[in-house]
Write an enzyme that holds these catalytic residues in place. Structure first.
Site, PDB file in Angstrom:
ATOM      1  N   ARG A  34     -42.685  63.569 -81.656  1.00 31.39           N
ATOM      2  CA  ARG A  34     -42.023  63.889 -80.373  1.00 31.39           C
ATOM      3  C   ARG A  34     -41.779  65.392 -80.188  1.00 31.39           C
ATOM      4  O   ARG A  34     -40.887  65.799 -79.457  1.00 31.39           O
ATOM      5  CB  ARG A  34     -40.713  63.130 -80.211  1.00 31.39           C
ATOM      6  CG  ARG A  34     -40.894  61.642 -80.106  1.00 31.39           C
ATOM      7  CD  ARG A  34     -39.729  60.984 -79.413  1.00 31.39           C
ATOM      8  NE  ARG A  34     -39.953  59.556 -79.374  1.00 31.39           N
ATOM      9  CZ  ARG A  34     -39.632  58.724 -80.345  1.00 31.39           C
ATOM     10  NH1 ARG A  34     -39.045  59.187 -81.431  1.00 31.39           N
ATOM     11  NH2 ARG A  34     -39.886  57.442 -80.231  1.00 31.39           N
TER      12      ARG A  34
ATOM     13  N   LYS B 236     -48.411  75.186 -70.425  1.00 32.49           N
ATOM     14  CA  LYS B 236     -49.269  74.071 -70.009  1.00 32.49           C
ATOM     15  C   LYS B 236     -50.155  73.680 -71.186  1.00 32.49           C
ATOM     16  O   LYS B 236     -50.895  74.521 -71.713  1.00 32.49           O
ATOM     17  CB  LYS B 236     -50.142  74.478 -68.826  1.00 32.49           C
ATOM     18  CG  LYS B 236     -49.441  74.380 -67.496  1.00 32.49           C
ATOM     19  CD  LYS B 236     -50.439  74.531 -66.356  1.00 32.49           C
ATOM     20  CE  LYS B 236     -49.740  74.475 -65.022  1.00 32.49           C
ATOM     21  NZ  LYS B 236     -50.668  74.726 -63.899  1.00 32.49           N
TER      22      LYS B 236
ATOM     23  N   GLU C 148     -59.548  86.012 -64.899  1.00 31.06           N
ATOM     24  CA  GLU C 148     -58.129  85.667 -64.684  1.00 31.06           C
ATOM     25  C   GLU C 148     -57.315  86.935 -64.381  1.00 31.06           C
ATOM     26  O   GLU C 148     -56.318  86.866 -63.669  1.00 31.06           O
ATOM     27  CB  GLU C 148     -57.551  84.937 -65.898  1.00 31.06           C
ATOM     28  CG  GLU C 148     -58.260  83.621 -66.255  1.00 31.06           C
ATOM     29  CD  GLU C 148     -57.992  82.468 -65.285  1.00 31.06           C
ATOM     30  OE1 GLU C 148     -57.178  82.616 -64.352  1.00 31.06           O
ATOM     31  OE2 GLU C 148     -58.635  81.410 -65.461  1.00 31.06           O
TER      32      GLU C 148
ATOM     33  N   LYS D 164     -47.963  86.746 -65.479  1.00 29.49           N
ATOM     34  CA  LYS D 164     -47.922  85.303 -65.762  1.00 29.49           C
ATOM     35  C   LYS D 164     -46.493  84.883 -66.086  1.00 29.49           C
ATOM     36  O   LYS D 164     -45.992  83.865 -65.589  1.00 29.49           O
ATOM     37  CB  LYS D 164     -48.879  84.995 -66.917  1.00 29.49           C
ATOM     38  CG  LYS D 164     -48.890  83.534 -67.375  1.00 29.49           C
ATOM     39  CD  LYS D 164     -49.790  82.668 -66.530  1.00 29.49           C
ATOM     40  CE  LYS D 164     -49.588  81.179 -66.786  1.00 29.49           C
ATOM     41  NZ  LYS D 164     -50.566  80.550 -67.598  1.00 29.49           N
TER      42      LYS D 164
ATOM     43  N   GLU E  11     -44.293  74.196 -61.844  1.00 27.24           N
ATOM     44  CA  GLU E  11     -45.233  74.232 -60.709  1.00 27.24           C
ATOM     45  C   GLU E  11     -44.782  73.366 -59.541  1.00 27.24           C
ATOM     46  O   GLU E  11     -45.501  72.496 -59.063  1.00 27.24           O
ATOM     47  CB  GLU E  11     -46.645  73.830 -61.158  1.00 27.24           C
ATOM     48  CG  GLU E  11     -47.708  74.307 -60.190  1.00 27.24           C
ATOM     49  CD  GLU E  11     -49.129  74.116 -60.686  1.00 27.24           C
ATOM     50  OE1 GLU E  11     -49.440  74.486 -61.833  1.00 27.24           O
ATOM     51  OE2 GLU E  11     -49.931  73.588 -59.909  1.00 27.24           O
TER      52      GLU E  11
ATOM     53  N   ARG F 278     -45.806  78.763 -58.818  1.00 29.53           N
ATOM     54  CA  ARG F 278     -46.752  78.742 -59.954  1.00 29.53           C
ATOM     55  C   ARG F 278     -48.138  78.291 -59.499  1.00 29.53           C
ATOM     56  O   ARG F 278     -49.146  78.660 -60.087  1.00 29.53           O
ATOM     57  CB  ARG F 278     -46.226  77.838 -61.081  1.00 29.53           C
ATOM     58  CG  ARG F 278     -47.141  77.876 -62.298  1.00 29.53           C
ATOM     59  CD  ARG F 278     -46.510  77.357 -63.567  1.00 29.53           C
ATOM     60  NE  ARG F 278     -47.453  77.428 -64.672  1.00 29.53           N
ATOM     61  CZ  ARG F 278     -47.156  77.242 -65.932  1.00 29.53           C
ATOM     62  NH1 ARG F 278     -45.915  76.970 -66.278  1.00 29.53           N
ATOM     63  NH2 ARG F 278     -48.079  77.328 -66.865  1.00 29.53           N
TER      64      ARG F 278
ATOM     65  N   ASN G  30     -53.394  78.989 -59.307  1.00 25.60           N
ATOM     66  CA  ASN G  30     -54.588  78.157 -59.130  1.00 25.60           C
ATOM     67  C   ASN G  30     -55.590  78.773 -58.153  1.00 25.60           C
ATOM     68  O   ASN G  30     -56.583  78.126 -57.811  1.00 25.60           O
ATOM     69  CB  ASN G  30     -54.192  76.761 -58.622  1.00 25.60           C
ATOM     70  CG  ASN G  30     -53.324  76.035 -59.625  1.00 25.60           C
ATOM     71  OD1 ASN G  30     -53.466  76.244 -60.831  1.00 25.60           O
ATOM     72  ND2 ASN G  30     -52.398  75.225 -59.147  1.00 25.60           N
TER      73      ASN G  30
ATOM     74  N   HIS H 125     -59.185  78.068 -58.514  1.00 25.72           N
ATOM     75  CA  HIS H 125     -59.363  77.049 -59.553  1.00 25.72           C
ATOM     76  C   HIS H 125     -59.757  75.669 -59.035  1.00 25.72           C
ATOM     77  O   HIS H 125     -60.385  74.901 -59.767  1.00 25.72           O
ATOM     78  CB  HIS H 125     -58.102  76.944 -60.420  1.00 25.72           C
ATOM     79  CG  HIS H 125     -58.011  78.045 -61.439  1.00 25.72           C
ATOM     80  ND1 HIS H 125     -57.944  79.375 -61.087  1.00 25.72           N
ATOM     81  CD2 HIS H 125     -58.010  78.022 -62.801  1.00 25.72           C
ATOM     82  CE1 HIS H 125     -57.885  80.119 -62.181  1.00 25.72           C
ATOM     83  NE2 HIS H 125     -57.927  79.327 -63.234  1.00 25.72           N
TER      84      HIS H 125
ATOM     85  N   HIS I 105     -62.796  74.118 -60.789  1.00 20.79           N
ATOM     86  CA  HIS I 105     -62.782  72.854 -61.534  1.00 20.79           C
ATOM     87  C   HIS I 105     -63.873  71.912 -61.029  1.00 20.79           C
ATOM     88  O   HIS I 105     -64.450  71.143 -61.801  1.00 20.79           O
ATOM     89  CB  HIS I 105     -61.396  72.206 -61.440  1.00 20.79           C
ATOM     90  CG  HIS I 105     -60.354  72.936 -62.243  1.00 20.79           C
ATOM     91  ND1 HIS I 105     -59.016  72.669 -62.157  1.00 20.79           N
ATOM     92  CD2 HIS I 105     -60.466  73.937 -63.160  1.00 20.79           C
ATOM     93  CE1 HIS I 105     -58.343  73.481 -62.975  1.00 20.79           C
ATOM     94  NE2 HIS I 105     -59.203  74.249 -63.589  1.00 20.79           N
TER      95      HIS I 105
ATOM     96  N   HIS J 258     -65.601  78.704 -67.875  1.00 22.43           N
ATOM     97  CA  HIS J 258     -64.448  78.610 -66.979  1.00 22.43           C
ATOM     98  C   HIS J 258     -64.265  79.885 -66.137  1.00 22.43           C
ATOM     99  O   HIS J 258     -64.114  79.820 -64.910  1.00 22.43           O
ATOM    100  CB  HIS J 258     -63.180  78.306 -67.787  1.00 22.43           C
ATOM    101  CG  HIS J 258     -61.939  78.230 -66.952  1.00 22.43           C
ATOM    102  ND1 HIS J 258     -61.755  77.270 -65.975  1.00 22.43           N
ATOM    103  CD2 HIS J 258     -60.832  79.009 -66.918  1.00 22.43           C
ATOM    104  CE1 HIS J 258     -60.576  77.458 -65.392  1.00 22.43           C
ATOM    105  NE2 HIS J 258     -60.002  78.501 -65.943  1.00 22.43           N
TER     106      HIS J 258
HETATM  107  N1  GLY Z   1     -53.226  78.525 -65.757  1.00 21.99           N
HETATM  108  C1  GLY Z   1     -52.359  78.216 -64.668  1.00 21.99           C
HETATM  109  C2  GLY Z   1     -50.943  77.990 -65.094  1.00 21.99           C
HETATM  110  O1  GLY Z   1     -50.605  78.209 -66.233  1.00 21.99           O
HETATM  111  O2  GLY Z   1     -50.143  77.571 -64.294  1.00 21.99           O
END
Ligand code: GLY
Length: 372
Positions: free
Chosen positions: A121, A143, A185, A227, A237, A241, A245, A248, A252, A267
């Site tokens: 956990r 993330k 990025e 960031k 998010e 946040r 994207n 993205h 994707h 990517h």
């Molecule tokens: N890579 C996008 C984020 O961390 O929200």
């Protein structure tokens, strides 16, 4: 030494940025997660080099250290790999307070992070990114997760690390194609938040590509700060946040239809194409001036990233893949579109026709005038 602090209501951690940092990894980990055992899960390509260095540093700091190599291509970022990690941690009898260290690129950070979030956990988790892309994006912000055949990162969690240790020297052995992907990025961060740094990046591309250390430290610190600011404002998010994207949702779809880098686009390359498509869409919709596309195409081109792709799958397939992405709310695609350099909006009012037209324009070189 350069660092960025990330503070959340329930958690805080430091992101250290330093050439040669791996030799101090043990003492840094001990300061946040003291215990008798530690595990380093490392990308198999760097196990004998950076992995051995990390293990020696942890051993010197008194950890009984397990070093385990994992095949780390995007095609391995899945639940089978995470299951293999659980077995390794269980066999080594790692306990609740034993730190688990991800050493490698974004695939390692994301999948080891998911294992660390769920093993017992949740155990202390240390990000030790070795690619530019993982340094400036994936390793910061919590993330973690894996891909499933129908989509990228569809399974995951928010699980913040206890420490991020960035050794700029790891970039010495990074293939140039991967360095360029990390820069995608950085370009994104400039477009969404920081016009001045976008212009700075345009000036320092040659120094970055030849591996100039002070420039790389400044580049990584700037990007980590952007960031971290976004994550501190909106960890889960629910709002801004999502600006991260930018490009993205298009990217994707490219990755999902061309096989996640397996002989196709990496990517960062897909993100470069996605940013061009999103900017083209914003211009077509009258949301931003055409000069932004010129500036973007020039910078991406100088870095050596693609700005068009003749070999994309048919547009209906790409549109279908976009709909499977996480960024769909109530059946509507939510896209991040630029307004001007340094400012973006979240928009769900683009018609399918307008999005399809943006995909179509990506198939030939962008016809833009580059300002003198
Ligand atoms: N890579 C996008 C984020 O961390 O929200």
């Amino acid at each position: 030494m350069p660092h960025v602090d990330l503070t959340l209501p329930h958690h805080r951690y430091r992101i250290h940025i330093e050439p040669g940092l791996l030799s101090r990894l043990g003492e840094l980990v001990r300061s946040v997660a003291p215990h008798k055992k530690a595990a380093v899960l490392v990308d198999a390509n760097i196990a004998a080099t950076l992995g051995a260095r990390a293990k020696a540093s942890l051993a010197a700091a008194g950890y009984d250290t397990l070093l385990h190599a994992i095949d780390a291509g995007e095609q391995h970022k899945n639940l089978d790999t995470v299951r293999q990690m659980y077995d390794v941690l269980i066999d080594a009898k790692l306990e609740r307070k034993s730190p688990v260290i991800a050493l490698g690129g974004g695939v390692m950070g994301d999948s080891v992070g998911f294992a660390a979030a769920t093993y017992l956990r949740g155990v202390p988790f240390i990000q030790c990114p070795t690619t530019l892309l993982a340094m400036v994006d994936a390793s910061v912000g919590g993330k973690v997760g894996v891909n499933v055949p129908r989509g990228k990162n569809l399974i995951g969690a928010f699980y913040q690390p206890n420490l991020v240790a960035i050794d700029i020297d790891s970039l010495d052995s990074l293939p140039p194609r991967e360095l360029r992907c990390g820069l995608a990025e950085c370009v994104k961060h400039g477009v969404i938040r920081d016009a001045a740094r976008f212009n700075w990046l345009q000036r320092v591309v040659p120094a970055v590509l030849r591996g100039d250390k002070p420039t790389l430290v400044e580049l990584v610190q700037w990007n980590v700060q952007i960031k971290a600011n976004v994550v501190m404002a909106d960890e889960k998010e629910t709002g801004e946040r999502a600006h991260l994207n930018f490009g993205h949702t298009f990217a994707h779809a490219i990755e999902a239809t061309t096989g996640y880098g397996d002989g196709g686009y990496y990517h960062g390359e897909a993100v470069a194409l996605g940013m061009v498509a999103a900017t083209r869409l914003a211009i077509d919709r009258g949301l931003c001036p055409p000069t932004l596309l010129s500036q973007l195409v020039k910078l991406l081109g100088d870095i050596g990233l693609p700005t068009h792709a003749a070999d994309l799958p048919p547009t209906p397939r790409l549109m279908e893949a976009m709909r499977l992405d996480k960024k769909v709310a109530s059946g509507k695609l939510r896209l991040v579109l630029p307004r001007q350099l340094g400012e973006v909006v979240i928009d769900d009012t683009s018609s399918d026709e307008a999005i399809a037209a943006a995909w179509q324009t990506l198939r030939q070189p962008q016809s833009v005038t580059v300002p003198a």
